[in-house]
Write a protein that holds these residues in place. Sequence first.
Motif, mmCIF file in Angstrom:
data_model
loop_
_atom_site.group_PDB
_atom_site.id
_atom_site.type_symbol
_atom_site.label_atom_id
_atom_site.label_comp_id
_atom_site.label_asym_id
_atom_site.label_seq_id
_atom_site.Cartn_x
_atom_site.Cartn_y
_atom_site.Cartn_z
ATOM 1 N N GLY A 25 -6.271 37.025 -62.912
ATOM 2 C CA GLY A 25 -4.619 37.087 -63.163
ATOM 3 C C GLY A 25 -4.156 37.325 -61.388
ATOM 4 O O GLY A 25 -3.174 38.368 -62.095
ATOM 5 N N ARG A 27 -1.540 36.460 -58.729
ATOM 6 C CA ARG A 27 -0.759 34.948 -58.723
ATOM 7 C C ARG A 27 -0.598 34.836 -57.220
ATOM 8 O O ARG A 27 -0.387 33.323 -57.180
ATOM 9 C CB ARG A 27 0.568 35.869 -59.644
ATOM 10 N N LEU A 30 -2.641 32.505 -56.931
ATOM 11 C CA LEU A 30 -2.337 30.811 -57.481
ATOM 12 C C LEU A 30 -1.407 30.733 -56.364
ATOM 13 O O LEU A 30 -1.813 28.981 -56.202
ATOM 14 C CB LEU A 30 -1.641 30.927 -58.543
ATOM 15 N N ARG A 31 -1.215 31.392 -56.096
ATOM 16 C CA ARG A 31 0.120 30.465 -55.027
ATOM 17 C C ARG A 31 -0.443 30.388 -53.381
ATOM 18 O O ARG A 31 -0.175 29.342 -53.004
ATOM 19 C CB ARG A 31 0.958 31.895 -54.091
ATOM 20 N N TYR A 34 -1.569 27.113 -53.984
ATOM 21 C CA TYR A 34 -0.272 25.881 -53.915
ATOM 22 C C TYR A 34 -0.460 25.891 -52.580
ATOM 23 O O TYR A 34 -0.004 24.009 -52.379
ATOM 24 C CB TYR A 34 1.015 26.573 -54.827
ATOM 25 N N PHE A 63 -0.099 23.587 -62.511
ATOM 26 C CA PHE A 63 -0.257 24.750 -62.091
ATOM 27 C C PHE A 63 -0.300 25.776 -62.760
ATOM 28 O O PHE A 63 -1.151 26.557 -63.177
ATOM 29 C CB PHE A 63 0.227 24.986 -61.028
ATOM 30 N N TRP A 67 -3.644 28.388 -64.327
ATOM 31 C CA TRP A 67 -3.100 30.043 -64.257
ATOM 32 C C TRP A 67 -4.158 29.990 -66.031
ATOM 33 O O TRP A 67 -4.120 31.044 -66.320
ATOM 34 C CB TRP A 67 -1.968 30.276 -64.221
ATOM 35 N N TRP B 63 7.713 25.558 -56.689
ATOM 36 C CA TRP B 63 7.151 27.029 -57.086
ATOM 37 C C TRP B 63 7.892 27.961 -57.969
ATOM 38 O O TRP B 63 7.365 28.627 -58.799
ATOM 39 C CB TRP B 63 7.141 27.640 -55.378
ATOM 40 N N ILE B 66 7.692 26.302 -61.733
ATOM 41 C CA ILE B 66 6.095 27.230 -61.802
ATOM 42 C C ILE B 66 5.673 28.482 -61.952
ATOM 43 O O ILE B 66 5.233 28.693 -63.521
ATOM 44 C CB ILE B 66 4.993 27.177 -60.345
ATOM 45 N N LEU B 70 5.117 30.407 -65.823
ATOM 46 C CA LEU B 70 4.114 30.739 -66.033
ATOM 47 C C LEU B 70 4.010 32.453 -66.830
ATOM 48 O O LEU B 70 4.036 32.636 -67.389
ATOM 49 C CB LEU B 70 3.026 31.691 -64.611
ATOM 50 N N GLU B 73 4.924 31.302 -70.436
ATOM 51 C CA GLU B 73 3.859 30.923 -70.797
ATOM 52 C C GLU B 73 3.009 32.975 -71.307
ATOM 53 O O GLU B 73 2.431 33.344 -72.573
ATOM 54 C CB GLU B 73 2.657 30.517 -69.708
ATOM 55 N N ARG B 91 -11.803 42.705 -66.873
ATOM 56 C CA ARG B 91 -10.940 43.199 -66.724
ATOM 57 C C ARG B 91 -10.211 41.335 -67.171
ATOM 58 O O ARG B 91 -9.239 42.015 -67.994
ATOM 59 C CB ARG B 91 -10.188 42.859 -65.457
ATOM 60 N N ARG B 128 0.183 43.033 -60.859
ATOM 61 C CA ARG B 128 0.612 41.757 -60.830
ATOM 62 C C ARG B 128 2.064 41.638 -60.482
ATOM 63 O O ARG B 128 1.984 42.628 -60.199
ATOM 64 C CB ARG B 128 0.633 41.305 -62.623
#
Lengths: 174, 183
Positions: A25, A27, A30-31, A34, A63, A67, B63, B66, B70, B73, B91, B128
Amino acid sequence: MTAALGTMPSSPFDLNNALRLTARGDRIALRSIYDAEASRMLGVAMRLLRRRALAEEAVHDTFVQVWQKAASFDPARGEGRTWLYAILRNRALNILRGETRTDLTEDFESMGLEAPGEDAEALVVRLSDASALRRCLERLEPLRRKAVLLAYVEGLSHGELAGRLGVPLGTMKS
Amino acid sequence: MTPEHERLAAEYVIGLLDGDDQRIAQRLVENDPGFQAAVAQWQARLAELDATAPPVLPGAELWSRIETGLDEESATLRVEDPAPPVIPSPRAAFAALWRSLSFWRVAGIAGAFASLLLALGVGLLATRAVREPVLIAVLLTEQNRPAAVVNAFADGNAELIPLEAIPVPPGQALEIWTLWDRA
């Protein structure tokens, strides 16, 4: 953002590790994928889909899928890069086949192609001299080589290849 | 692995298939480990061709689109998604559990008396992005069916997403109560 600094791999970019972090998780990981891959991915999608909006849609969907599915990536079964581009290619081919194929061919002339098809032989030359794939492709007869490359790079199906290369379908499949 | 399957795997990866052949290959790639291995091999062999694509710089807005994807989602509970086959960390395992509606259903039945299930995840997801909820609660009906999801964010905002229509008698309003779990 300080907490995330430790998760940013320095060069060379470690895609497998970024996928591992994405699975948790992260992010920022993930970036980082990218940042490292998106322009190449868009290039691959453009060769298949030709239209920028569709190609960006394929990259976008890829993407979002990465995720969701990063946890299912298993480094023991292959490279992260191969995994990433397999998702992209699947998505792009689905867009090409199902959703917009007729639309795409109808608009062929009027929209103009943003990415004109590259000569298949030029592609082989771009593969490194040491490439096993290049040696393998060079061993194929030229027509067959061209068929494989056009199919992979531009997403042509058996039927379309036969039309494009002027070969009966049976020959194409053999 | 028959030669026929080997050929099918190559053509699947190259992208030559359509119609029935494509459907057959799709089914094999989902269920047949031998076919999966052949597909993986072909993908690895041909991957170099992807590297020959001229890079195309994406627009600056790609981006953010995207990221929106997310958020959508994670705001939607995915009922049919099974837990990922490889779970590398506690986790991630917890996050998968967290998203899994069937877990909530089972947990709801286990605590038969509970009409309200509260899961406290404060701090768990703190690393996050800001719009990730720090607390997610699934509200169950009397029949233990999920009726709504409450997402609470680090900035103090909360949102309620009904999963089915909640009838409100005229002149009344919905209230959400949070109670300490004394157990």
